[in-house]
Write an enzyme that holds these catalytic residues in place. Structure first.
Site, PDB file in Angstrom:
ATOM      1  N   HIS A   8       0.827  -1.204   0.000  1.00  0.00           N
ATOM      2  CA  HIS A   8       0.000   0.000   0.000  1.00  0.00           C
ATOM      3  C   HIS A   8       0.864   1.259   0.000  1.00  0.00           C
ATOM      4  O   HIS A   8       1.588   1.505   0.951  1.00  0.00           O
ATOM      5  CB  HIS A   8      -0.889  -0.040   1.248  1.00  0.00           C
ATOM      6  CG  HIS A   8      -1.876   1.058   1.325  1.00  0.00           C
ATOM      7  ND1 HIS A   8      -1.892   1.970   2.356  1.00  0.00           N
ATOM      8  CD2 HIS A   8      -2.888   1.395   0.492  1.00  0.00           C
ATOM      9  CE1 HIS A   8      -2.885   2.812   2.174  1.00  0.00           C
ATOM     10  NE2 HIS A   8      -3.504   2.488   1.051  1.00  0.00           N
ATOM     11  N   HIS A  51      -0.826  10.781  -2.461  1.00  0.00           N
ATOM     12  CA  HIS A  51      -2.127  10.363  -1.942  1.00  0.00           C
ATOM     13  C   HIS A  51      -3.096  11.514  -1.680  1.00  0.00           C
ATOM     14  O   HIS A  51      -4.249  11.488  -2.100  1.00  0.00           O
ATOM     15  CB  HIS A  51      -1.948   9.569  -0.641  1.00  0.00           C
ATOM     16  CG  HIS A  51      -3.252   9.163  -0.041  1.00  0.00           C
ATOM     17  ND1 HIS A  51      -3.938   9.945   0.857  1.00  0.00           N
ATOM     18  CD2 HIS A  51      -4.033   8.058  -0.240  1.00  0.00           C
ATOM     19  CE1 HIS A  51      -5.060   9.345   1.192  1.00  0.00           C
ATOM     20  NE2 HIS A  51      -5.138   8.200   0.540  1.00  0.00           N
TER      21      HIS A  51
HETATM   22  O1  G3P Z   1      -6.756   1.304  -2.637  1.00  0.00           O
HETATM   23  C1  G3P Z   1      -6.865   0.986  -1.286  1.00  0.00           C
HETATM   24  C2  G3P Z   1      -6.643   2.194  -0.433  1.00  0.00           C
HETATM   25  O2  G3P Z   1      -5.461   2.808  -0.858  1.00  0.00           O
HETATM   26  C3  G3P Z   1      -7.775   3.169  -0.485  1.00  0.00           C
HETATM   27  O3  G3P Z   1      -7.660   4.193   0.457  1.00  0.00           O
HETATM   28  O4  G3P Z   1      -7.136   6.432   1.248  1.00  0.00           O
HETATM   29  O5  G3P Z   1      -5.351   4.718   1.240  1.00  0.00           O
HETATM   30  O6  G3P Z   1      -6.152   5.687  -0.899  1.00  0.00           O
HETATM   31  P1  G3P Z   1      -6.523   5.301   0.512  1.00  0.00           P
HETATM   32 CA    CA Z   2      -4.840   4.466  -2.379  1.00  0.00          CA
END
Ligand code: G3P
Ligand code: CA
Length: 247
Positions: A8, A51
């Site tokens: 992630h 992000h």
């Molecule tokens: O794609 C999974 C996750 O990344 C979604 O939430 O806020 O971390 O982009 P966020």
């Molecule tokens: Ca994400």
């Protein structure tokens, strides 16, 4: 079946999120199957991997990504922004990468999950992915996802062969019905809402289930029991260690 490990924002427990350092670290971990990143198409056309809608948390700058020039964004240090966790081992200077830089680095070693974060990302992402398809990348090297279902649907119409994942917060009406309607490959559920009915419903429709973002051993255990197909994690080593004992 063990769920696959999805890095992630890269290996973001160890390196600053969404940086080349973070993606390199994720690639170095042998059990990473997919790398996730977030992308904005800024008005001058570049695709920036970051992000938040503002640069404040992850860099030494201030302001909205979509109101910033490419030169300004590239001048920032994303290697230890104000909001990045204290566990980061590296304090080297890092640039906000472009999507091209990340794709060049990954070079088909693992799959890449591109989350369309900003508006009007479908068209420019399609353009770049086509460039890389022409260089030998395959459609299933990619997974394009978004919370913005309009943008995701637009992307699917532009490049139908690329798998798409529908991101949900909460429990969607009809479970995975909408995802099936746009021929999605996967649904991406937040860990706190994922339940057995949703997972079974998606599987009955032939749709994979990936869950985000798992930090704790008990969350990993619960998702394993539900039978999800993949988990988004910040700490790859920790998650792998937990999975190994479970299944
Ligand atoms: O794609 C999974 C996750 O990344 C979604 O939430 O806020 O971390 O982009 P966020
Ligand atoms: Ca994400």
């Amino acid at each position: 079946m063990k769920p696959i490990l999805i890095a992630h924002r890269g290996a973001s427990a160890m390196e600053p999120e969404n940086t080349l350092a973070s993606f390199k670290k994720a690639l170095a971990f042998p059990f990473t199957k997919m790398i996730e990143l977030d992308v904005y198409a800024i008005p001058s056309g570049e695709l920036m991997v970051i992000h938040d809608d503002k640069v404040d948390r992850t860099t030494n700058g201030h302001g909205y990504v979509m109101e910033s020039s490419f030169e300004f964004l590239r001048s920032l240090d994303a290697g230890g922004g104000r909001g990045q966790g204290k566990s980061k081992s590296s304090r080297r200077r890092e640039k906000i990468p472009t999507l091209n830089e990340v794709l060049d680095l990954i070079n088909r070693r693992v799959k890449v999950n591109i989350e369309l974060k900003g508006e009007n990302t479908a068209e420019p992402v399609k353009k770049i992915l086509q460039e890389y398809l022409a260089k030998g990348w395959k459609h299933d090297d990619y997974l394009v996802s978004s919370f913005n279902h309009e943008e995701l649907r637009k992307f699917k119409r532009l490049l139908p062969e690329i798998p798409v994942g529908v991101l949900f917060v909460g429990i969607p009406l009809g479970y995975a019905k909408y995802a099936q309607g746009i021929k999605a490959y996967s649904i991406h559920l937040s860990v706190e809402f994922a339940n057995q009915e949703m997972v079974d419903d998606a599987h009955r429709r032939g749709i994979k289930v990936f869950c985000w973002t798992l930090e704790e051993a008990d969350e990993i255990e619960r998702m394993c029991k539900l039978g999800v197909d993949g988990i988004f994690v910040n700490d790859l080593k920790f998650a792998y260690g937990v999975l190994r004992k479970l299944c």
